[in-house]
Design a protein around this motif. Structure first.
Motif, PDB file in Angstrom:
ATOM      1  N   THR A  99      51.699  71.558 -34.748  1.00 13.04           N
ATOM      2  CA  THR A  99      52.954  71.552 -35.499  1.00 13.04           C
ATOM      3  C   THR A  99      53.227  70.132 -35.968  1.00 13.04           C
ATOM      4  OG1 THR A  99      53.815  73.370 -34.179  1.00 13.04           O
ATOM      5  CG2 THR A  99      55.404  72.091 -35.433  1.00 13.04           C
ATOM      6  N   HIS A 100      53.264  69.966 -37.282  1.00 17.06           N
ATOM      7  CA  HIS A 100      53.537  68.679 -37.902  1.00 17.06           C
ATOM      8  C   HIS A 100      55.034  68.614 -38.210  1.00 17.06           C
ATOM      9  CE1 HIS A 100      53.572  65.539 -41.004  1.00 17.06           C
ATOM     10  NE2 HIS A 100      52.502  65.090 -40.368  1.00 17.06           N
ATOM     11  N   TYR A 101      55.656  67.504 -37.942  1.00 19.42           N
ATOM     12  CA  TYR A 101      57.106  67.410 -38.094  1.00 19.42           C
ATOM     13  C   TYR A 101      57.566  67.588 -39.537  1.00 19.42           C
ATOM     14  CZ  TYR A 101      56.641  62.563 -39.708  1.00 19.42           C
ATOM     15  OH  TYR A 101      56.324  61.437 -40.409  1.00 19.42           O
ATOM     16  N   LEU A 102      56.700  67.349 -40.512  1.00 20.71           N
ATOM     17  CA  LEU A 102      57.066  67.566 -41.915  1.00 20.71           C
ATOM     18  C   LEU A 102      56.434  68.829 -42.497  1.00 20.71           C
ATOM     19  CD1 LEU A 102      56.807  63.953 -43.373  1.00 20.71           C
ATOM     20  CD2 LEU A 102      58.879  65.235 -42.844  1.00 20.71           C
ATOM     21  N   ALA A 103      55.187  69.061 -42.183  1.00 23.34           N
ATOM     22  CA  ALA A 103      54.448  70.158 -42.811  1.00 23.34           C
ATOM     23  C   ALA A 103      54.615  71.486 -42.089  1.00 23.34           C
ATOM     24  CB  ALA A 103      52.977  69.799 -42.908  1.00 23.34           C
ATOM     25  N   GLY A 104      55.113  71.474 -40.871  1.00 30.92           N
ATOM     26  CA  GLY A 104      55.294  72.726 -40.135  1.00 30.92           C
ATOM     27  C   GLY A 104      54.051  73.121 -39.360  1.00 30.92           C
ATOM     28  N   GLU A 105      53.922  74.433 -39.127  1.00 31.77           N
ATOM     29  CA  GLU A 105      52.814  74.926 -38.313  1.00 31.77           C
ATOM     30  C   GLU A 105      51.507  74.893 -39.092  1.00 31.77           C
ATOM     31  OE1 GLU A 105      53.591  78.611 -36.414  1.00 31.77           O
ATOM     32  OE2 GLU A 105      55.512  77.952 -35.628  1.00 31.77           O
ATOM     33  N   GLN A 106      50.490  74.352 -38.437  1.00 37.45           N
ATOM     34  CA  GLN A 106      49.177  74.217 -39.052  1.00 37.45           C
ATOM     35  C   GLN A 106      48.101  74.504 -38.021  1.00 37.45           C
ATOM     36  OE1 GLN A 106      49.056  70.162 -40.441  1.00 37.45           O
ATOM     37  NE2 GLN A 106      50.030  70.694 -42.368  1.00 37.45           N
ATOM     38  N   TRP A 107      46.867  74.614 -38.517  1.00 41.53           N
ATOM     39  CA  TRP A 107      45.684  74.601 -37.667  1.00 41.53           C
ATOM     40  C   TRP A 107      44.977  73.297 -37.936  1.00 41.53           C
ATOM     41  CZ3 TRP A 107      45.212  79.793 -40.219  1.00 41.53           C
ATOM     42  CH2 TRP A 107      45.663  80.809 -39.389  1.00 41.53           C
ATOM     43  N   ILE A 108      44.379  72.726 -36.901  1.00 42.98           N
ATOM     44  CA  ILE A 108      43.634  71.481 -37.074  1.00 42.98           C
ATOM     45  C   ILE A 108      42.260  71.630 -36.430  1.00 42.98           C
ATOM     46  CG2 ILE A 108      44.575  70.394 -34.980  1.00 42.98           C
ATOM     47  CD1 ILE A 108      44.535  67.732 -36.626  1.00 42.98           C
ATOM     48  N   CYS A 109      41.268  71.045 -37.072  1.00 36.41           N
ATOM     49  CA  CYS A 109      39.910  71.038 -36.539  1.00 36.41           C
ATOM     50  C   CYS A 109      39.703  69.720 -35.807  1.00 36.41           C
ATOM     51  CB  CYS A 109      38.891  71.186 -37.669  1.00 36.41           C
ATOM     52  SG  CYS A 109      37.186  71.077 -37.081  1.00 36.41           S
ATOM     53  N   LYS A 110      39.392  69.798 -34.537  1.00 32.64           N
ATOM     54  CA  LYS A 110      39.195  68.581 -33.755  1.00 32.64           C
ATOM     55  C   LYS A 110      37.808  67.979 -33.967  1.00 32.64           C
ATOM     56  CE  LYS A 110      42.822  69.478 -30.599  1.00 32.64           C
ATOM     57  NZ  LYS A 110      43.376  69.319 -29.295  1.00 32.64           N
ATOM     58  N   ASN A 111      36.964  68.685 -34.728  1.00 32.66           N
ATOM     59  CA  ASN A 111      35.639  68.159 -35.037  1.00 32.66           C
ATOM     60  C   ASN A 111      35.678  67.272 -36.281  1.00 32.66           C
ATOM     61  OD1 ASN A 111      32.666  68.147 -34.648  1.00 32.66           O
ATOM     62  ND2 ASN A 111      32.703  69.174 -36.624  1.00 32.66           N
ATOM     63  N   CYS A 112      36.300  67.771 -37.361  1.00 28.47           N
ATOM     64  CA  CYS A 112      36.303  67.016 -38.626  1.00 28.47           C
ATOM     65  C   CYS A 112      37.704  66.535 -39.022  1.00 28.47           C
ATOM     66  CB  CYS A 112      35.721  67.874 -39.747  1.00 28.47           C
ATOM     67  SG  CYS A 112      36.765  69.260 -40.241  1.00 28.47           S
ATOM     68  N   ASN A 113      38.704  66.874 -38.209  1.00 28.31           N
ATOM     69  CA  ASN A 113      40.098  66.472 -38.432  1.00 28.31           C
ATOM     70  C   ASN A 113      40.736  67.072 -39.682  1.00 28.31           C
ATOM     71  OD1 ASN A 113      40.357  64.875 -36.079  1.00 28.31           O
ATOM     72  ND2 ASN A 113      39.210  63.263 -37.085  1.00 28.31           N
ATOM     73  N   SER A 114      40.168  68.149 -40.206  1.00 29.04           N
ATOM     74  CA  SER A 114      40.798  68.847 -41.330  1.00 29.04           C
ATOM     75  C   SER A 114      41.965  69.668 -40.801  1.00 29.04           C
ATOM     76  CB  SER A 114      39.787  69.786 -42.011  1.00 29.04           C
ATOM     77  OG  SER A 114      38.748  69.044 -42.589  1.00 29.04           O
ATOM     78  N   ASP A 115      42.978  69.843 -41.655  1.00 33.85           N
ATOM     79  CA  ASP A 115      44.092  70.693 -41.245  1.00 33.85           C
ATOM     80  C   ASP A 115      44.342  71.748 -42.313  1.00 33.85           C
ATOM     81  OD1 ASP A 115      46.188  69.559 -43.139  1.00 33.85           O
ATOM     82  OD2 ASP A 115      45.684  67.777 -41.977  1.00 33.85           O
ATOM     83  N   TYR A 116      44.868  72.885 -41.869  1.00 31.44           N
ATOM     84  CA  TYR A 116      45.062  74.041 -42.707  1.00 31.44           C
ATOM     85  C   TYR A 116      46.438  74.615 -42.429  1.00 31.44           C
ATOM     86  CZ  TYR A 116      40.066  73.449 -42.954  1.00 31.44           C
ATOM     87  OH  TYR A 116      38.823  72.905 -43.115  1.00 31.44           O
ATOM     88  N   VAL A 117      47.106  75.090 -43.479  1.00 32.10           N
ATOM     89  CA  VAL A 117      48.412  75.706 -43.318  1.00 32.10           C
ATOM     90  C   VAL A 117      48.228  76.987 -42.518  1.00 32.10           C
ATOM     91  CG1 VAL A 117      50.355  76.774 -44.509  1.00 32.10           C
ATOM     92  CG2 VAL A 117      49.280  74.731 -45.450  1.00 32.10           C
ATOM     93  N   ARG A 118      49.024  77.136 -41.482  1.00 34.63           N
ATOM     94  CA  ARG A 118      48.931  78.320 -40.640  1.00 34.63           C
ATOM     95  C   ARG A 118      49.700  79.466 -41.267  1.00 34.63           C
ATOM     96  NH1 ARG A 118      51.381  79.778 -35.080  1.00 34.63           N
ATOM     97  NH2 ARG A 118      49.987  81.471 -34.527  1.00 34.63           N
ATOM     98  N   THR A 119      49.029  80.595 -41.401  1.00 33.18           N
ATOM     99  CA  THR A 119      49.670  81.784 -41.932  1.00 33.18           C
ATOM    100  C   THR A 119      49.647  82.863 -40.869  1.00 33.18           C
ATOM    101  OG1 THR A 119      47.579  82.567 -42.829  1.00 33.18           O
ATOM    102  CG2 THR A 119      48.985  81.299 -44.315  1.00 33.18           C
ATOM    103  N   ASN A 120      50.579  83.768 -40.941  1.00 38.31           N
ATOM    104  CA  ASN A 120      50.595  84.877 -39.993  1.00 38.31           C
ATOM    105  C   ASN A 120      49.554  85.892 -40.412  1.00 38.31           C
ATOM    106  OD1 ASN A 120      52.680  83.774 -38.538  1.00 38.31           O
ATOM    107  ND2 ASN A 120      54.242  84.735 -39.815  1.00 38.31           N
ATOM    108  N   VAL A 121      48.682  86.228 -39.482  1.00 39.15           N
ATOM    109  CA  VAL A 121      47.624  87.190 -39.767  1.00 39.15           C
ATOM    110  C   VAL A 121      47.809  88.441 -38.969  1.00 39.15           C
ATOM    111  CG1 VAL A 121      45.385  86.611 -40.675  1.00 39.15           C
ATOM    112  CG2 VAL A 121      46.270  85.268 -38.849  1.00 39.15           C
TER     113      VAL A 121
END
Length: 93
Positions: free
Chosen positions: A71-93
Motif C-alpha cells: 500500500t503506497h500512501y499516494l497510489a493506494g493498493e498495489q502489487w510489487i515484485c521484490k525481484n525487479c521492483n516493478s509495481d502494478y495497480v492492484r485490482t479486485n479479481v
C-alpha cells in the motif's frame, strides 16, 4: 570390462537426460497454462488461481515471481515484485 563401464556411463547419461527432459516439459506446460489478466499473470490450479506473478520477470527471464501486496500512501493498493521492483495497480479479481 571397458565396454561394461562405457555402457553403464551411457545408461547414467541417458537417465540424466530423460530427467532433464521431463523437467523441461513440465516447466513448458506450466508456462503455457499461465493466464494474463489485469496486467499480471495467474496460474490456474483447480478451483482457484495461484498468483499474481510479475509480467516483467516472466516476459524477460521466464521466471514466475509472485507479487506482494503493497500500500503506497499516494497510489493506494498495489502489487510489487521484490525481484525487479516493478509495481502494478492492484485490482479486485
Amino acid at each position: 570390462m571397458e565396454l561394461r563401464e562405457a555402457a553403464i556411463e551411457l545408461q547414467e547419461e541417458n537417465l540424466a537426460l530423460r530427467e532433464e527432459l521431463a523437467k523441461l516439459r513440465a516447466e513448458m506446460k506450466r508456462k503455457q497454462e499461465l493466464v494474463f489478466r489485469n496486467g499480471v499473470y495467474y496460474l490456474p490450479n483447480g478451483d482457484h488461481e495461484d498468483g499474481p506473478f510479475c509480467p516483467k520477470c516472466h516476459d524477460a527471464d521466464g521466471k514466475q515471481i509472485r507479487l506482494h501486496e503493497f500500500t503506497h500512501y499516494l497510489a493506494g493498493e498495489q502489487w510489487i515484485c521484490k525481484n525487479c521492483n516493478s509495481d502494478y495497480v492492484r485490482t479486485n479479481v
